[in-house]
Design a protein around this motif. Structure first.
Motif, mmCIF file in Angstrom:
data_model
loop_
_atom_site.group_PDB
_atom_site.id
_atom_site.type_symbol
_atom_site.label_atom_id
_atom_site.label_comp_id
_atom_site.label_asym_id
_atom_site.label_seq_id
_atom_site.Cartn_x
_atom_site.Cartn_y
_atom_site.Cartn_z
ATOM 1 N N GLU A 41 1.340 -1.461 0.073
ATOM 2 C CA GLU A 41 -0.156 -0.605 0.187
ATOM 3 C C GLU A 41 1.055 1.423 0.085
ATOM 4 O OE1 GLU A 41 -2.989 0.592 -0.521
ATOM 5 O OE2 GLU A 41 -3.148 -1.886 -0.225
ATOM 6 N N ALA A 42 1.643 1.479 1.071
ATOM 7 C CA ALA A 42 2.420 2.687 0.966
ATOM 8 C C ALA A 42 3.097 2.642 -0.723
ATOM 9 C CB ALA A 42 3.597 2.004 1.560
ATOM 10 N N ALA A 43 4.001 1.692 -1.052
ATOM 11 C CA ALA A 43 4.588 1.484 -2.304
ATOM 12 C C ALA A 43 3.420 2.093 -3.352
ATOM 13 C CB ALA A 43 4.962 0.543 -2.895
ATOM 14 N N SER A 76 11.050 -9.138 -0.866
ATOM 15 C CA SER A 76 12.881 -9.472 -0.687
ATOM 16 C C SER A 76 14.057 -8.133 -1.734
ATOM 17 C CB SER A 76 13.049 -11.298 -1.817
ATOM 18 O OG SER A 76 12.110 -10.541 -3.133
ATOM 19 N N SER A 77 13.314 -7.820 -2.303
ATOM 20 C CA SER A 77 13.825 -6.698 -3.722
ATOM 21 C C SER A 77 12.508 -5.593 -4.427
ATOM 22 C CB SER A 77 14.512 -7.162 -4.257
ATOM 23 O OG SER A 77 14.020 -7.968 -5.726
ATOM 24 N N LYS A 78 13.396 -4.957 -4.746
ATOM 25 C CA LYS A 78 12.401 -4.229 -5.712
ATOM 26 C C LYS A 78 11.587 -4.735 -6.548
ATOM 27 C CE LYS A 78 12.106 0.205 -7.895
ATOM 28 N NZ LYS A 78 12.789 1.523 -9.076
ATOM 29 N N GLU A 79 12.028 -5.574 -7.221
ATOM 30 C CA GLU A 79 11.777 -6.279 -8.124
ATOM 31 C C GLU A 79 10.138 -7.157 -7.748
ATOM 32 O OE1 GLU A 79 11.580 -6.391 -11.782
ATOM 33 O OE2 GLU A 79 12.185 -4.624 -11.452
ATOM 34 N N ASP A 80 10.829 -8.247 -6.403
ATOM 35 C CA ASP A 80 9.492 -8.724 -5.883
ATOM 36 C C ASP A 80 8.297 -7.574 -5.467
ATOM 37 O OD1 ASP A 80 8.386 -10.271 -5.014
ATOM 38 O OD2 ASP A 80 9.410 -9.913 -2.627
ATOM 39 N N LEU A 81 8.908 -6.062 -4.605
ATOM 40 C CA LEU A 81 7.785 -5.820 -4.590
ATOM 41 C C LEU A 81 6.328 -5.380 -5.977
ATOM 42 C CD1 LEU A 81 5.976 -3.970 -2.530
ATOM 43 C CD2 LEU A 81 8.377 -1.381 -3.121
ATOM 44 N N LEU A 82 7.510 -4.797 -6.788
ATOM 45 C CA LEU A 82 6.470 -4.929 -8.060
ATOM 46 C C LEU A 82 6.278 -5.543 -8.502
ATOM 47 C CD1 LEU A 82 9.627 -3.140 -10.141
ATOM 48 C CD2 LEU A 82 7.610 -1.724 -8.998
ATOM 49 N N GLU A 83 6.770 -6.685 -8.299
ATOM 50 C CA GLU A 83 5.119 -8.048 -9.067
ATOM 51 C C GLU A 83 3.874 -8.013 -7.880
ATOM 52 O OE1 GLU A 83 6.111 -12.705 -8.196
ATOM 53 O OE2 GLU A 83 7.492 -11.262 -10.423
ATOM 54 N N LEU A 84 4.307 -8.174 -6.614
ATOM 55 C CA LEU A 84 3.314 -8.321 -5.665
ATOM 56 C C LEU A 84 2.506 -7.028 -5.979
ATOM 57 C CD1 LEU A 84 5.332 -8.118 -2.228
ATOM 58 C CD2 LEU A 84 3.848 -9.881 -3.309
ATOM 59 N N MET A 85 2.384 -6.246 -6.224
ATOM 60 C CA MET A 85 2.352 -4.362 -6.559
ATOM 61 C C MET A 85 0.600 -4.574 -7.897
ATOM 62 S SD MET A 85 4.669 -1.181 -5.980
ATOM 63 C CE MET A 85 3.766 -0.321 -6.722
ATOM 64 N N THR A 87 -0.012 -7.940 -8.990
ATOM 65 C CA THR A 87 0.058 -9.076 -8.619
ATOM 66 C C THR A 87 -1.620 -8.540 -7.737
ATOM 67 O OG1 THR A 87 0.856 -10.609 -8.438
ATOM 68 C CG2 THR A 87 -0.437 -11.022 -7.281
ATOM 69 N N ARG A 88 -1.172 -7.329 -6.809
ATOM 70 C CA ARG A 88 -2.883 -6.741 -6.033
ATOM 71 C C ARG A 88 -3.916 -6.239 -6.976
ATOM 72 N NH1 ARG A 88 -2.890 -3.949 -1.475
ATOM 73 N NH2 ARG A 88 -1.401 -5.068 -0.180
ATOM 74 N N LEU A 89 -3.486 -6.239 -8.307
ATOM 75 C CA LEU A 89 -4.668 -5.063 -9.214
ATOM 76 C C LEU A 89 -5.396 -6.194 -9.139
ATOM 77 C CD1 LEU A 89 -2.414 -2.820 -12.223
ATOM 78 C CD2 LEU A 89 -3.633 -2.396 -9.141
ATOM 79 N N PHE A 90 -4.897 -7.500 -9.745
ATOM 80 C CA PHE A 90 -5.892 -9.045 -10.196
ATOM 81 C C PHE A 90 -6.792 -9.014 -8.485
ATOM 82 C CE2 PHE A 90 -3.030 -8.715 -12.721
ATOM 83 C CZ PHE A 90 -3.601 -8.642 -14.335
ATOM 84 N N ASP A 91 -6.406 -8.713 -7.208
ATOM 85 C CA ASP A 91 -7.913 -9.208 -5.798
ATOM 86 C C ASP A 91 -8.579 -9.067 -6.404
ATOM 87 O OD1 ASP A 91 -5.479 -9.592 -4.850
ATOM 88 O OD2 ASP A 91 -5.609 -8.285 -3.360
ATOM 89 N N ARG A 117 -7.283 -1.781 -14.624
ATOM 90 C CA ARG A 117 -7.160 -2.286 -13.516
ATOM 91 C C ARG A 117 -5.866 -1.240 -14.088
ATOM 92 N NH1 ARG A 117 -8.693 -7.522 -14.608
ATOM 93 N NH2 ARG A 117 -7.175 -7.697 -16.012
ATOM 94 N N LEU A 118 -4.625 -1.138 -14.672
ATOM 95 C CA LEU A 118 -4.103 -0.376 -14.963
ATOM 96 C C LEU A 118 -4.264 0.678 -14.991
ATOM 97 C CD1 LEU A 118 -2.403 -2.169 -17.920
ATOM 98 C CD2 LEU A 118 -1.986 -3.001 -15.828
#
Length: 262
Positions: A41-43, A76-85, A87-91, A117-118
């Motif tokens: 959320e902060a990201a 684990s990393s910024k790339e991991d954070l971007l992937e989580l962001m 993925t969150r769009l599909f919730d 979504r985008l």
């Protein structure tokens, strides 16, 4: 106004136990524990404010009021954070069961939802284009889209490419919209339209096309009024229809192909 009545009993002296107690301190609210959800959320907050180029682990940590090292207990990393962001769009989004009689309608709904979504967060199209959707969370969506194409009767080779074609179209269209939104923000426009200064630019383009020599540029002059529109929704839908009609041409059963009424 009078003093306390003389017959009012005085409060008893503190007990010995109370004398030994430390002074009561003011309670402070407990800090909300850091979690992966809070980091994501902060990201998003940083992304919307500063864009992808300004998104960093340091900025996310500052948004949360923690050290950067605290983030790595959850990502684990910024790339991991971007992937989580991403993925969150599909919730909350679920692919429908493939229906061969409604396959075009289902693809339209999928594409429109994907574009929306985008557009919920700044620069998400850039993040989408940099991440393949083959994570455990997103594979069911890929499977569902391919099921729509194959159940409709598209040849496997075409069905295999169609999913990527649709996704690339969605990403590219949303990326352009995001670029226009950033441009409007830099120029201080308060408009919420995806292309806030497009009408002015469209008028300039049409005037310019009309001034071209008709003998040399007959098609630009003839189509100038149709090449620019006020509505990004209309442009998106027309482009999507072009893709759908192209895919439908591969169907072996003519009844699934769009007719003139479509």
């Amino acid at each position: 106004m009078t003093d306390v009545a003389a017959d009012t009993p005085e409060p008893p002296p503190p007990s010995p136990w109370e004398r030994e107690r430390p002074a009561r301190t003011r309670a402070t609210p407990a800090r909300t524990p850091l979690s992966r959800e809070r980091v994501v959320e902060a990201a998003f907050t940083v992304l919307d404010r500063q864009g992808l180029d300004g998104l960093s682990m340091r900025q996310v940590a500052a948004e949360l009021g923690v050290t950067v090292s605290a983030l790595y207990a959850h990502v684990s990393s910024k790339e991991d954070l971007l992937e989580l962001m991403y993925t969150r769009l599909f919730d909350g989004f679920e692919m429908p069961s493939a229906d061969p009689e409604r396959w075009q309608e289902q693809v339209r709904a999928y594409a429109r939802a994907g574009r929306q979504r985008l557009l919920t967060h700044r620069d998400m199209a850039r993040i989408s284009m940099a991440h393949v959707p083959f994570t455990a969370e997103l594979l069911p969506h890929v499977e569902g889209l391919l099921a729509i194409f194959r159940t409709a009767g598209l040849p496997d080779r075409i069905a295999a490419e169609a999913g990527d074609l649709i996704s690339t179209y969605i990403d590219g269209f949303a990326l352009e919209e995001g670029m226009w939104q950033d441009r409007a923000a830099r120029h201080g426009s308060g408009s919420s339209l995806a292309r806030p200064d497009w009408r002015e630019m469209a008028d300039e383009m049409q005037t310019y096309f009309a001034s071209l020599p008709e003998a040399d540029f007959p098609h630009l002059r003839a189509l100038a009024g149709m090449m620019v529109t006020d509505s990004s929704d209309e442009r998106f839908d027309i482009g999507l229809e072009i893709i759908l009609r192209g895919l439908a041409s591969y169907l072996p059963d003519p009844q699934h192909r769009p007719g003139p009424e479509d």
